[in-house]
Design a protein around this motif. Structure first.
Motif, PDB file in Angstrom:
ATOM      1  N   LEU A 187       0.618  -0.961  -0.112  1.00 43.01           N
ATOM      2  CA  LEU A 187      -0.123  -0.221  -0.039  1.00 43.01           C
ATOM      3  C   LEU A 187       0.813   0.911   0.285  1.00 43.01           C
ATOM      4  CD1 LEU A 187      -2.219  -1.070   2.981  1.00 43.01           C
ATOM      5  CD2 LEU A 187      -2.567  -1.624  -0.141  1.00 43.01           C
ATOM      6  N   SER A 188       2.183   0.783   0.404  1.00 48.09           N
ATOM      7  CA  SER A 188       2.949   2.316   0.339  1.00 48.09           C
ATOM      8  C   SER A 188       4.491   1.705  -0.002  1.00 48.09           C
ATOM      9  CB  SER A 188       3.272   2.331   2.054  1.00 48.09           C
ATOM     10  OG  SER A 188       4.370   3.950   2.087  1.00 48.09           O
ATOM     11  N   GLU A 241      11.439   7.204   1.828  1.00 44.13           N
ATOM     12  CA  GLU A 241       9.878   7.645   2.073  1.00 44.13           C
ATOM     13  C   GLU A 241       8.689   7.634   0.892  1.00 44.13           C
ATOM     14  OE1 GLU A 241       7.505  11.565   2.760  1.00 44.13           O
ATOM     15  OE2 GLU A 241       9.202  10.557   4.207  1.00 44.13           O
ATOM     16  N   PRO A 242       7.349   7.634   1.758  1.00 45.99           N
ATOM     17  CA  PRO A 242       6.339   6.596   0.579  1.00 45.99           C
ATOM     18  C   PRO A 242       6.241   6.944  -0.591  1.00 45.99           C
ATOM     19  CG  PRO A 242       6.019   7.053   2.884  1.00 45.99           C
ATOM     20  CD  PRO A 242       7.295   7.686   3.352  1.00 45.99           C
ATOM     21  N   SER A 243       6.171   6.664  -1.355  1.00 44.40           N
ATOM     22  CA  SER A 243       5.973   7.363  -2.802  1.00 44.40           C
ATOM     23  C   SER A 243       4.459   6.330  -3.343  1.00 44.40           C
ATOM     24  CB  SER A 243       7.495   7.212  -3.383  1.00 44.40           C
ATOM     25  OG  SER A 243       7.880   5.994  -3.945  1.00 44.40           O
ATOM     26  N   ASP A 244       4.614   6.965  -4.512  1.00 42.71           N
ATOM     27  CA  ASP A 244       3.507   6.574  -5.240  1.00 42.71           C
ATOM     28  C   ASP A 244       3.338   5.088  -5.092  1.00 42.71           C
ATOM     29  OD1 ASP A 244       2.463   8.946  -5.204  1.00 42.71           O
ATOM     30  OD2 ASP A 244       2.377   9.167  -7.179  1.00 42.71           O
ATOM     31  N   PHE A 245       2.131   3.819  -4.962  1.00 41.90           N
ATOM     32  CA  PHE A 245       1.773   2.924  -5.020  1.00 41.90           C
ATOM     33  C   PHE A 245       0.198   2.761  -5.055  1.00 41.90           C
ATOM     34  CE2 PHE A 245       4.045  -1.524  -4.535  1.00 41.90           C
ATOM     35  CZ  PHE A 245       4.930  -0.676  -4.335  1.00 41.90           C
ATOM     36  N   PHE A 283      -4.245  -8.457   4.258  1.00 47.50           N
ATOM     37  CA  PHE A 283      -4.548  -7.299   3.760  1.00 47.50           C
ATOM     38  C   PHE A 283      -6.299  -7.824   3.921  1.00 47.50           C
ATOM     39  CE2 PHE A 283      -0.466  -4.803   1.748  1.00 47.50           C
ATOM     40  CZ  PHE A 283      -0.291  -4.810   2.748  1.00 47.50           C
ATOM     41  N   GLU A 339       1.366  -0.241  10.322  1.00 52.65           N
ATOM     42  CA  GLU A 339       0.875   0.748  10.847  1.00 52.65           C
ATOM     43  C   GLU A 339       0.375   1.806  10.723  1.00 52.65           C
ATOM     44  OE1 GLU A 339       5.138  -0.494  13.856  1.00 52.65           O
ATOM     45  OE2 GLU A 339       4.434   1.732  13.482  1.00 52.65           O
ATOM     46  N   GLU A 340       1.048   1.992   9.441  1.00 52.00           N
ATOM     47  CA  GLU A 340       0.575   3.198   8.543  1.00 52.00           C
ATOM     48  C   GLU A 340      -1.365   3.069   8.638  1.00 52.00           C
ATOM     49  OE1 GLU A 340       4.466   4.935   6.160  1.00 52.00           O
ATOM     50  OE2 GLU A 340       2.843   3.602   5.493  1.00 52.00           O
ATOM     51  N   PHE A 341      -0.989   2.197   8.080  1.00 53.41           N
ATOM     52  CA  PHE A 341      -2.572   1.448   7.520  1.00 53.41           C
ATOM     53  C   PHE A 341      -3.888   1.062   8.275  1.00 53.41           C
ATOM     54  CE2 PHE A 341      -0.694   2.509   3.455  1.00 53.41           C
ATOM     55  CZ  PHE A 341      -1.152   3.351   2.836  1.00 53.41           C
ATOM     56  N   GLY A 342      -3.182   0.885   9.972  1.00 52.07           N
ATOM     57  CA  GLY A 342      -3.723   0.487  10.337  1.00 52.07           C
ATOM     58  C   GLY A 342      -4.634  -1.448  11.185  1.00 52.07           C
ATOM     59  N   LEU A 343      -3.854  -1.347   9.915  1.00 49.80           N
ATOM     60  CA  LEU A 343      -4.028  -3.323   9.273  1.00 49.80           C
ATOM     61  C   LEU A 343      -3.594  -4.105  10.209  1.00 49.80           C
ATOM     62  CD1 LEU A 343      -3.715  -3.013   5.598  1.00 49.80           C
ATOM     63  CD2 LEU A 343      -5.394  -3.740   6.589  1.00 49.80           C
TER      64      LEU A 343
END
Lengths: 287, 287
Positions: free
Chosen positions: A40-41, A48-52, A80, A115-119
């Protein structure tokens, strides 16, 4: 053990227009399979997170746009999506592609994006148990008309597998496995086993899969051996020349691999990649 | 606001039937095309059913103009973070034609079949309210931190951003006062179904809810779904007059957008006649 060699490409982090353009070209050039990672990232803890883009949506669209190549997510993270939803997605993409899906499936690993996406990313023991159970569920659901499944984590009650996949009895399941426990799981359910590493590591794991297949009462020859090449993992650079590519393939072929997946060539590697598709792949396929 | 007309089809149709008919609906000028979010057919569980989001993604590649959506995506099937990434990906694939339809989830039997959690009503609604807030925030921003009871995000990157700015429109399904109150905070379009009297009452509830939340009631598009099996007293496809009468009565109840399930294919002649001879006039004469 006379499986014809296959050659696939995996694209990472492309925008939709670039992905479409690249894959249409790869499909036309004769690459055997095209793959997307399931993230997702950006899957690099230091970056640094880029487009995904989301993998299954992009894959479903490319299933309609491409004609020849087999398609897959390398590998779909069990953390996921519920395996039932994944199974229905897989059948749908198999239908759209006219039977070209390989169902890549892994346990999930990249902590930061969970962690970022709460999964939820369970501790490794539970994660692998969930994965083993999900794999058994997929194997059973996709091969049958109605499935009742009583697991610790997943339960199905006469779940209908309708429509069935185009591929019968089901689409191949590709398992990404690198360690002893997941390789044992792979040996029970995988049609294709995929890993990555040095030639020495891969030779050793290939023997471990043989042993695990015997232990599971399976013919080791029924498991396709697939190796992925990623620049971050090794100093080898197969896109630098036709010879480098050929040498890379030959060395992994010598330790038992038949299916080769490369990170898709970058813009400055396209000439070599085109020459390889035109001149080298036909020779490998001819044996 | 001009009236709009769309079609919703069920995934019992095969992939090729769906492509053929969606392209025909597009040619007839329908403004939007929708799938349903189920894993089996609700009217007769066990019938073949394709997965909505992967299918919609592939349909985006064979259509050009109509807006696209899942009416409505069940919050119980996917984590809202995964749904959000799917939506952004499809917004790119469709070049900004996605409407993100989202509902709480309702058909318990398929949850039991496929082993998906179906919480009791209070939690089901609370999860839905939280998921709506999450989607609204995540899709409108670059990085989102969200501290909910059920969902937590930590600097989750919305990259790439959707094509539509500031975000993909949210289309929500809601029929009762509590749900209407919740969705009024986030909805760009609100969809319901029922008799004209029921729809009028809910429409008034939506107006009041908007005012309560400091929103202009006119900023929420009022959308009707004509569900053949659930609205037997309505027969809009019976004739041109019946269609005009149907649209007239629901327009008086406040409806601006008519999303219709098509009749059986043997009655497509009337669909073509209504789409070409009647709907253009109905679009214009809405005040």
């Amino acid at each position: 053990m006379s499986r014809q060699l296959t050659f696939g490409l995996q694209s990472l982090g492309l925008g939709w227009n670039d992905l479409r353009e690249d894959w249409l070209a790869f499909d036309a050039a004769g690459w055997d399979s095209l793959w997307l990672p399931d993230h997702l990232s950006t899957p690099n803890p230091a970056a640094e997170p880029s487009d995904f883009l989301e993998a299954w949506m992009a894959l479903a669209a490319m299933a309609q746009l491409t004609s020849h190549a087999r398609l897959g997510v390398l590998v779909s993270s069990n953390t996921f999506r519920h395996p039932s939803v994944l199974a229905k997605q897989a059948v749908t993409v198999d239908q759209i592609s006219g039977g070209r899906l390989d169902l890549g499936f892994g346990a999930g690993w990249f902590e930061r994006e969970h962690e970022e996406f709460g999964l939820e990313l369970p501790p490794i023991g539970e994660r692998v148990s969930r994965y083993a159970e999900a794999l058994a569920l997929l194997d059973e659901f996709l091969s049958n008309d109605l499935t009742t499944f009583e697991g610790t984590y997943y339960r199905l009650q006469e779940a209908p597998n309708r429509p069935t996949p185009v591929q019968s009895p089901r689409m191949p399941i590709m398992v990404g496995a690198h360690g002893p426990r997941t390789m044992k799981i792979a040996a029970r359910h995988a049609d294709i086993w995929n890993s990555r590493g040095t030639v020495e590591e891969m030779a050793e794991r290939n023997k471990a899969i043989d042993a695990a297949a015997h232990a599971a009462g399976r013919d080791p020859a029924s498991i396709v051996r697939s190796v992925s090449y990623f620049p971050a993992r090794t100093d080898e650079r197969p896109w630098t020349s036709v010879e480098a590519f050929t040498s890379w393939v030959e060395r992994y072929r010598a330790v038992g691999f038949t299916d080769f997946i490369f990170e898709a060539p970058g813009p400055d590697q396209r000439d070599v990649a085109e020459r390889i598709a035109r001149e080298v792949l036909p020779q490998f396929r001819a044996g | 606001m001009p009236r709009e007309f769309g079609m919703q089809t069920i995934q019992t149709w095969t992939w090729s039937e769906t492509v053929e008919r969606w392209q025909w609906f597009e040619a007839l000028g329908f403004e939007s095309l929708w799938l349903t979010d189920h894993l089996t057919r609700t009217a007769s569980p066990g019938e073949p059913y394709l997965e909505a989001w992967t299918m919609l993604s592939a349909l985006a590649t064979v259509t050009e103009k109509p807006r696209l959506g899942v009416l409505v995506s069940s919050n119980t099937f996917r984590h809202p973070s995964v749904l959000a990434k799917q939506a952004v990906t499809l917004d790119h694939i469709s070049n900004g034609r996605l409407e993100l339809g989202i509902g709480a989830g309702w058909f318990k039997p398929e949850h039991d079949m496929f082993g998906l959690d179906f919480p009791e009503t209070k939690e089901l609604v609370a999860r839905y309210a939280e998921a709506l807030a999450l989607l609204d925030e995540f899709l409108s921003n670059d990085l989102t931190t969200f501290d909910g009871q059920f969902y937590q995000l930590k600097n989750a990157p919305n990259r790439p951003r959707p094509i539509q700015q500031p975000r993909i429109p949210l289309m929500v399904g809601a029929h009762g006062p509590r749900m209407i109150n919740i969705v009024s905070q986030y909805a760009d379009s609100w969809n319901t179904r029922g008799t004209p009297a029921e729809v009028r009452e809910r429409n008034d509830q939506m107006d009041a809810a908007c005012v309560r939340h400091g929103r202009d009631p006119q900023s929420v598009k009022r959308s009707l779904l004509y569900v053949i099996a659930q609205m037997p007293e309505e027969q809009p496809w019976a004739s041109i007059d019946a269609f005009i009468d149907f649209v007239g009565r629901f327009s008086e109840a406040g409806i601006q957008e008519f999303l219709l399930q098509p009749p059986e294919p043997e009655h497509y002649a009337i669909v073509e006649q209504i789409a070409t001879e009647v709907i253009p006039g109905l679009r214009k004469d809405a005040a």
